[in-house]
Scaffold this motif. Sequence first.
Motif, PDB file in Angstrom:
ATOM      1  N   LYS A 115      81.474  86.647-107.058  1.00 47.84           N
ATOM      2  CA  LYS A 115      81.691  87.926-107.363  1.00 47.84           C
ATOM      3  C   LYS A 115      82.495  88.742-106.279  1.00 47.84           C
ATOM      4  O   LYS A 115      83.394  89.328-106.832  1.00 47.84           O
ATOM      5  CB  LYS A 115      80.317  88.666-107.260  1.00 47.84           C
ATOM      6  N   ALA A 116      82.662  88.223-105.192  1.00 46.68           N
ATOM      7  CA  ALA A 116      83.715  88.637-104.092  1.00 46.68           C
ATOM      8  C   ALA A 116      84.946  88.356-104.664  1.00 46.68           C
ATOM      9  O   ALA A 116      86.138  89.191-104.425  1.00 46.68           O
ATOM     10  CB  ALA A 116      83.226  88.141-102.656  1.00 46.68           C
ATOM     11  N   LEU A 117      85.041  86.983-104.922  1.00 46.16           N
ATOM     12  CA  LEU A 117      86.231  86.547-105.347  1.00 46.16           C
ATOM     13  C   LEU A 117      86.972  87.212-106.774  1.00 46.16           C
ATOM     14  O   LEU A 117      88.192  87.533-106.735  1.00 46.16           O
ATOM     15  CB  LEU A 117      86.638  85.095-105.544  1.00 46.16           C
ATOM     16  N   ARG A 118      86.072  87.425-107.477  1.00 48.20           N
ATOM     17  CA  ARG A 118      86.473  88.248-108.576  1.00 48.20           C
ATOM     18  C   ARG A 118      87.172  89.727-108.270  1.00 48.20           C
ATOM     19  O   ARG A 118      87.888  90.245-108.761  1.00 48.20           O
ATOM     20  CB  ARG A 118      85.396  88.187-109.675  1.00 48.20           C
ATOM     21  N   ALA A 119      86.298  90.219-107.504  1.00 51.43           N
ATOM     22  CA  ALA A 119      86.587  91.344-106.972  1.00 51.43           C
ATOM     23  C   ALA A 119      88.147  91.466-106.112  1.00 51.43           C
ATOM     24  O   ALA A 119      89.049  92.401-106.314  1.00 51.43           O
ATOM     25  CB  ALA A 119      85.712  92.462-106.117  1.00 51.43           C
ATOM     26  N   VAL A 120      88.278  90.709-105.324  1.00 55.19           N
ATOM     27  CA  VAL A 120      89.646  90.354-104.876  1.00 55.19           C
ATOM     28  C   VAL A 120      90.766  90.175-105.871  1.00 55.19           C
ATOM     29  O   VAL A 120      91.911  90.870-105.853  1.00 55.19           O
ATOM     30  CB  VAL A 120      89.538  89.272-103.832  1.00 55.19           C
ATOM     31  N   LEU A 121      90.458  89.175-106.884  1.00 55.48           N
ATOM     32  CA  LEU A 121      91.456  88.848-107.746  1.00 55.48           C
ATOM     33  C   LEU A 121      91.825  90.275-108.633  1.00 55.48           C
ATOM     34  O   LEU A 121      93.046  90.376-109.052  1.00 55.48           O
ATOM     35  CB  LEU A 121      91.079  87.487-108.707  1.00 55.48           C
ATOM     36  N   SER A 122      90.632  90.861-108.998  1.00 52.41           N
ATOM     37  CA  SER A 122      90.871  92.181-109.962  1.00 52.41           C
ATOM     38  C   SER A 122      91.978  93.211-109.022  1.00 52.41           C
ATOM     39  O   SER A 122      92.684  93.959-109.783  1.00 52.41           O
ATOM     40  CB  SER A 122      89.606  92.651-110.278  1.00 52.41           C
ATOM     41  N   LYS A 123      91.959  93.265-107.682  1.00 53.27           N
ATOM     42  CA  LYS A 123      92.735  93.999-106.872  1.00 53.27           C
ATOM     43  C   LYS A 123      93.878  93.394-106.366  1.00 53.27           C
ATOM     44  O   LYS A 123      94.544  93.707-105.515  1.00 53.27           O
ATOM     45  CB  LYS A 123      91.874  94.663-105.604  1.00 53.27           C
ATOM     46  N   LEU A 124      94.042  92.136-106.568  1.00 54.37           N
ATOM     47  CA  LEU A 124      95.363  91.423-106.273  1.00 54.37           C
ATOM     48  C   LEU A 124      96.463  92.039-106.255  1.00 54.37           C
ATOM     49  O   LEU A 124      97.327  92.024-105.129  1.00 54.37           O
ATOM     50  CB  LEU A 124      95.514  90.015-106.918  1.00 54.37           C
ATOM     51  N   PRO A 125      97.146  92.659-107.321  1.00 55.02           N
ATOM     52  CA  PRO A 125      98.407  93.447-107.112  1.00 55.02           C
ATOM     53  C   PRO A 125      98.477  94.647-105.975  1.00 55.02           C
ATOM     54  O   PRO A 125      99.422  94.660-105.216  1.00 55.02           O
ATOM     55  CB  PRO A 125      98.609  93.912-108.628  1.00 55.02           C
ATOM     56  N   SER A 126      97.253  95.439-106.159  1.00 56.20           N
ATOM     57  CA  SER A 126      97.084  96.414-104.814  1.00 56.20           C
ATOM     58  C   SER A 126      97.065  95.630-103.621  1.00 56.20           C
ATOM     59  O   SER A 126      98.031  96.323-102.650  1.00 56.20           O
ATOM     60  CB  SER A 126      96.115  97.293-105.319  1.00 56.20           C
ATOM     61  N   LEU A 127      96.537  94.830-103.284  1.00 54.89           N
ATOM     62  CA  LEU A 127      96.310  94.131-102.093  1.00 54.89           C
ATOM     63  C   LEU A 127      97.620  93.381-101.502  1.00 54.89           C
ATOM     64  O   LEU A 127      98.060  93.697-100.456  1.00 54.89           O
ATOM     65  CB  LEU A 127      95.370  93.053-101.933  1.00 54.89           C
ATOM     66  N   LEU A 128      98.630  92.881-102.490  1.00 54.33           N
ATOM     67  CA  LEU A 128      99.543  92.427-102.206  1.00 54.33           C
ATOM     68  C   LEU A 128     100.664  93.430-101.983  1.00 54.33           C
ATOM     69  O   LEU A 128     101.380  93.377-101.065  1.00 54.33           O
ATOM     70  CB  LEU A 128     100.521  91.536-103.505  1.00 54.33           C
ATOM     71  N   THR A 129     100.544  94.466-102.470  1.00 56.15           N
ATOM     72  CA  THR A 129     101.400  95.844-102.444  1.00 56.15           C
ATOM     73  C   THR A 129     101.203  96.426-100.727  1.00 56.15           C
ATOM     74  O   THR A 129     102.054  96.599-100.211  1.00 56.15           O
ATOM     75  CB  THR A 129     101.102  96.983-103.399  1.00 56.15           C
ATOM     76  N   VAL A 130      99.765  96.258-100.373  1.00 57.33           N
ATOM     77  CA  VAL A 130      99.425  96.975 -99.008  1.00 57.33           C
ATOM     78  C   VAL A 130     100.001  95.835 -98.293  1.00 57.33           C
ATOM     79  O   VAL A 130     100.590  96.196 -97.124  1.00 57.33           O
ATOM     80  CB  VAL A 130      97.978  96.763 -99.006  1.00 57.33           C
ATOM     81  N   CYS A 131      99.985  94.467 -98.476  1.00 61.05           N
ATOM     82  CA  CYS A 131     100.347  93.494 -97.471  1.00 61.05           C
ATOM     83  C   CYS A 131     101.796  93.671 -97.250  1.00 61.05           C
ATOM     84  O   CYS A 131     102.561  93.405 -96.019  1.00 61.05           O
ATOM     85  CB  CYS A 131      99.980  92.111 -98.042  1.00 61.05           C
ATOM     86  N   ALA A 132     102.590  93.526 -98.510  1.00 64.04           N
ATOM     87  CA  ALA A 132     104.075  94.180 -98.354  1.00 64.04           C
ATOM     88  C   ALA A 132     104.433  95.359 -97.562  1.00 64.04           C
ATOM     89  O   ALA A 132     105.422  95.159 -97.003  1.00 64.04           O
ATOM     90  CB  ALA A 132     104.378  93.990 -99.781  1.00 64.04           C
ATOM     91  N   VAL A 133     103.799  96.306 -97.645  1.00 64.52           N
ATOM     92  CA  VAL A 133     104.088  97.442 -96.855  1.00 64.52           C
ATOM     93  C   VAL A 133     103.876  97.330 -95.471  1.00 64.52           C
ATOM     94  O   VAL A 133     104.721  97.499 -94.571  1.00 64.52           O
ATOM     95  CB  VAL A 133     103.206  98.576 -97.323  1.00 64.52           C
ATOM     96  N   TRP A 134     102.602  96.592 -95.218  1.00 67.46           N
ATOM     97  CA  TRP A 134     102.573  96.192 -93.820  1.00 67.46           C
ATOM     98  C   TRP A 134     103.486  95.301 -93.294  1.00 67.46           C
ATOM     99  O   TRP A 134     103.875  95.326 -92.153  1.00 67.46           O
ATOM    100  CB  TRP A 134     101.091  95.444 -93.607  1.00 67.46           C
ATOM    101  N   CYS A 135     103.723  94.145 -94.027  1.00 69.48           N
ATOM    102  CA  CYS A 135     104.882  93.520 -93.407  1.00 69.48           C
ATOM    103  C   CYS A 135     106.177  93.778 -93.425  1.00 69.48           C
ATOM    104  O   CYS A 135     106.880  93.647 -92.295  1.00 69.48           O
ATOM    105  CB  CYS A 135     105.017  92.064 -94.478  1.00 69.48           C
ATOM    106  N   ALA A 136     106.668  94.689 -94.134  1.00 67.98           N
ATOM    107  CA  ALA A 136     107.838  95.489 -94.027  1.00 67.98           C
ATOM    108  C   ALA A 136     107.783  96.401 -93.063  1.00 67.98           C
ATOM    109  O   ALA A 136     109.121  96.309 -91.841  1.00 67.98           O
ATOM    110  CB  ALA A 136     108.248  96.260 -95.343  1.00 67.98           C
ATOM    111  N   VAL A 137     106.937  97.110 -92.740  1.00 60.91           N
ATOM    112  CA  VAL A 137     106.832  98.132 -91.641  1.00 60.91           C
ATOM    113  C   VAL A 137     106.709  97.467 -90.347  1.00 60.91           C
ATOM    114  O   VAL A 137     107.181  98.043 -89.237  1.00 60.91           O
ATOM    115  CB  VAL A 137     105.749  98.990 -91.689  1.00 60.91           C
ATOM    116  N   LEU A 138     105.971  96.364 -89.957  1.00 59.99           N
ATOM    117  CA  LEU A 138     105.930  95.622 -89.090  1.00 59.99           C
ATOM    118  C   LEU A 138     107.086  94.497 -88.657  1.00 59.99           C
ATOM    119  O   LEU A 138     107.256  94.337 -87.517  1.00 59.99           O
ATOM    120  CB  LEU A 138     104.414  94.951 -88.923  1.00 59.99           C
ATOM    121  N   VAL A 139     107.486  93.950 -89.731  1.00 62.10           N
ATOM    122  CA  VAL A 139     108.337  92.950 -89.312  1.00 62.10           C
ATOM    123  C   VAL A 139     109.902  93.181 -89.252  1.00 62.10           C
ATOM    124  O   VAL A 139     110.633  92.772 -88.441  1.00 62.10           O
ATOM    125  CB  VAL A 139     108.280  91.553 -90.530  1.00 62.10           C
TER     126      VAL A 139
END
Length: 187
Positions: A38-62
Amino acid sequence: LGLAAEFVLFSFLFLLADAANIRTVADLYAGRNADVRKALRAVLSKLPSLLTVCAVWCAVLVLPLLVIVLCMAPESEKSVDGINVYYQPWLRLVLGLLYFIASSAFIMATYLSHPILIVEGGRVIPSLKNSSESFKKSWSHLGAVLALWFLAKIVITKFVMALNYWHYMHDWRVWAAWDPPGIPLHP
């Protein structure tokens, strides 16, 4: 570039694991059965949003960090015990300090964005805004938690370095952040 790629990969994998953990803990607190699938399904359903948050973090920090690294071209070079030391470091020290302050503020203000995405749902920009609002309300608590996490990370890193030092037959270069070119750390 290798360090930047490592940071991006680590951030992405950490974000996915942390998101699954957050979903599981949220289920436990709500009195529901905690299920890994159930936890993995929740993560996979939000994967595009999580990837975007990760991209924002990486761009701002790297990206700013890469600029600082590019500014580290040696102006004058001397060698102390086989380690290159660059003098006239004022620009790099100022840039490094500004980066440290700005990145710390950004991390604390947006740290709750992926838990908000997983628990509350929604989109990336509102989760970043909600995270920032939550930070404004309880900045001391979040700052203390992140400071303790940072100190624990330092202790673990130094422990691993001590193991490396012991394993590599007490070679002093294992403590240095860099090596002279052509001299491997491994015996």
